[in-house]
Design a protein around this motif. Structure first.
Motif, PDB file in Angstrom:
ATOM      1  N   UNK A  18       0.853  -1.192   0.000  1.00 43.17           N
ATOM      2  CA  UNK A  18       0.000   0.000   0.000  1.00 43.17           C
ATOM      3  C   UNK A  18       0.888   1.242   0.000  1.00 43.17           C
ATOM      4  N   UNK A  19       0.607   2.155  -0.908  1.00 41.26           N
ATOM      5  CA  UNK A  19       1.371   3.398  -0.985  1.00 41.26           C
ATOM      6  C   UNK A  19       0.459   4.572  -0.661  1.00 41.26           C
ATOM      7  N   UNK A  20       1.016   5.500   0.143  1.00 36.17           N
ATOM      8  CA  UNK A  20       0.335   6.764   0.427  1.00 36.17           C
ATOM      9  C   UNK A  20       1.293   7.878   0.071  1.00 36.17           C
ATOM     10  N   UNK A  21       0.757   8.944  -0.464  1.00 36.95           N
ATOM     11  CA  UNK A  21       1.601  10.065  -0.872  1.00 36.95           C
ATOM     12  C   UNK A  21       1.199  11.297  -0.084  1.00 36.95           C
ATOM     13  N   UNK A  22       2.201  12.090   0.277  1.00 32.92           N
ATOM     14  CA  UNK A  22       1.932  13.333   0.994  1.00 32.92           C
ATOM     15  C   UNK A  22       3.011  14.340   0.640  1.00 32.92           C
ATOM     16  N   UNK A  23       2.847  15.544   1.138  1.00 30.59           N
ATOM     17  CA  UNK A  23       3.831  16.583   0.847  1.00 30.59           C
ATOM     18  C   UNK A  23       5.070  16.366   1.684  1.00 30.59           C
ATOM     19  N   UNK A  39       6.580   9.394   0.118  1.00 30.20           N
ATOM     20  CA  UNK A  39       5.920   8.107  -0.071  1.00 30.20           C
ATOM     21  C   UNK A  39       5.952   7.322   1.233  1.00 30.20           C
ATOM     22  N   UNK A  40       4.791   6.784   1.618  1.00 26.13           N
ATOM     23  CA  UNK A  40       4.722   5.840   2.735  1.00 26.13           C
ATOM     24  C   UNK A  40       4.305   4.499   2.144  1.00 26.13           C
ATOM     25  N   UNK A  41       5.183   3.517   2.278  1.00 23.52           N
ATOM     26  CA  UNK A  41       4.927   2.186   1.732  1.00 23.52           C
ATOM     27  C   UNK A  41       4.632   1.261   2.900  1.00 23.52           C
ATOM     28  N   UNK A  42       3.461   0.619   2.890  1.00 25.67           N
ATOM     29  CA  UNK A  42       3.058  -0.267   3.984  1.00 25.67           C
ATOM     30  C   UNK A  42       2.906  -1.693   3.477  1.00 25.67           C
ATOM     31  N   UNK A  43       3.289  -2.629   4.332  1.00 27.82           N
ATOM     32  CA  UNK A  43       3.180  -4.048   3.996  1.00 27.82           C
ATOM     33  C   UNK A  43       2.750  -4.805   5.250  1.00 27.82           C
ATOM     34  N   UNK A  44       1.681  -5.588   5.124  1.00 24.30           N
ATOM     35  CA  UNK A  44       1.154  -6.365   6.253  1.00 24.30           C
ATOM     36  C   UNK A  44       1.944  -7.664   6.373  1.00 24.30           C
ATOM     37  N   UNK A  45       2.965  -7.645   7.228  1.00 17.65           N
ATOM     38  CA  UNK A  45       3.831  -8.814   7.395  1.00 17.65           C
ATOM     39  C   UNK A  45       3.051  -9.960   8.027  1.00 17.65           C
ATOM     40  N   UNK A  84      11.266   8.564  -7.649  1.00 21.80           N
ATOM     41  CA  UNK A  84      12.520   8.206  -6.973  1.00 21.80           C
ATOM     42  C   UNK A  84      12.249   7.799  -5.522  1.00 21.80           C
ATOM     43  N   UNK A  85      11.321   8.488  -4.856  1.00 25.11           N
ATOM     44  CA  UNK A  85      10.971   8.126  -3.478  1.00 25.11           C
ATOM     45  C   UNK A  85      10.260   6.779  -3.424  1.00 25.11           C
ATOM     46  N   UNK A  86       9.439   6.479  -4.436  1.00 21.65           N
ATOM     47  CA  UNK A  86       8.770   5.172  -4.480  1.00 21.65           C
ATOM     48  C   UNK A  86       9.812   4.062  -4.595  1.00 21.65           C
ATOM     49  N   UNK A  87      10.790   4.253  -5.469  1.00 18.60           N
ATOM     50  CA  UNK A  87      11.843   3.245  -5.635  1.00 18.60           C
ATOM     51  C   UNK A  87      12.685   3.111  -4.373  1.00 18.60           C
ATOM     52  N   UNK A  88      12.989   4.240  -3.723  1.00 16.55           N
ATOM     53  CA  UNK A  88      13.777   4.204  -2.484  1.00 16.55           C
ATOM     54  C   UNK A  88      13.025   3.457  -1.388  1.00 16.55           C
ATOM     55  N   UNK A  89      11.728   3.699  -1.273  1.00 12.05           N
ATOM     56  CA  UNK A  89      10.926   3.032  -0.247  1.00 12.05           C
ATOM     57  C   UNK A  89      10.856   1.527  -0.517  1.00 12.05           C
TER      58      UNK A  89
END
Length: 142
Positions: A18-23, A39-45, A84-89
């Motif tokens: 799940x990706x969320x985007x913010x300023x 970018x906030x990348x979430x994963x339900x482990x 670039x932030x998506x790839x970094x996350x």
């Protein structure tokens, strides 16, 4: 969204991320105020069917301090571009999971010092003791 390859044994389907985007804060001038590049990348482990049970248990134990209700969240805002932030996350998430599912190191085999090492240690102690004893004797004469 693309799948995320963590290791040769683990592939996370893109649908589980799940990706969320913010300023974003930081450099970027007026662009920071208008673009959602953070970018906030979430994963339900805990609830992911993609992770085998043995690896899931290991990952949950090692990531316990970073999980909120079994969900691991990574934030990336070091780049000015959202892509670039998506790839970094994604890379950071893969690296964290790689470290979390790695097998534990082999147990240490206890070793004993050799006879020669013990003798060297005792000889050094005797030599040091003699030096200190000679200092004591000198001070008492004054």
């Amino acid at each position: 969204m693309n799948d995320l390859r963590v290791s040769d044994r683990l592939l996370i389907p893109g649908g589980e991320l799940r990706e969320r985007f913010s300023r974003s804060s930081g450099p970027g001038g007026q662009g920071v105020n208008t673009t959602d590049s953070r970018v906030e990348l979430s994963f339900d482990v805990a609830g992911s069917p993609a992770i085998p049970a043995d690896l899931r248990a290991r990952a949950l134990a090692r990531l316990a301090g970073r999980l909120v209700d079994g969900v691991l969240t990574i934030a990336a805002s070091e780049h000015r571009a959202q892509l670039a932030n998506r790839e970094a996350a994604r890379e950071r998430l893969a690296e964290l999971l790689r470290a979390a599912i790695a097998p534990p190191p082999p147990p240490r085999r206890p070793t004993k010092p050799s006879r020669a090492a013990k003798q060297r240690r005792l000889d050094d102690k005797r030599r040091r003791s003699a030096i200190k004893k000679s200092r004591r004797d000198d001070r008492g004469q004054q």
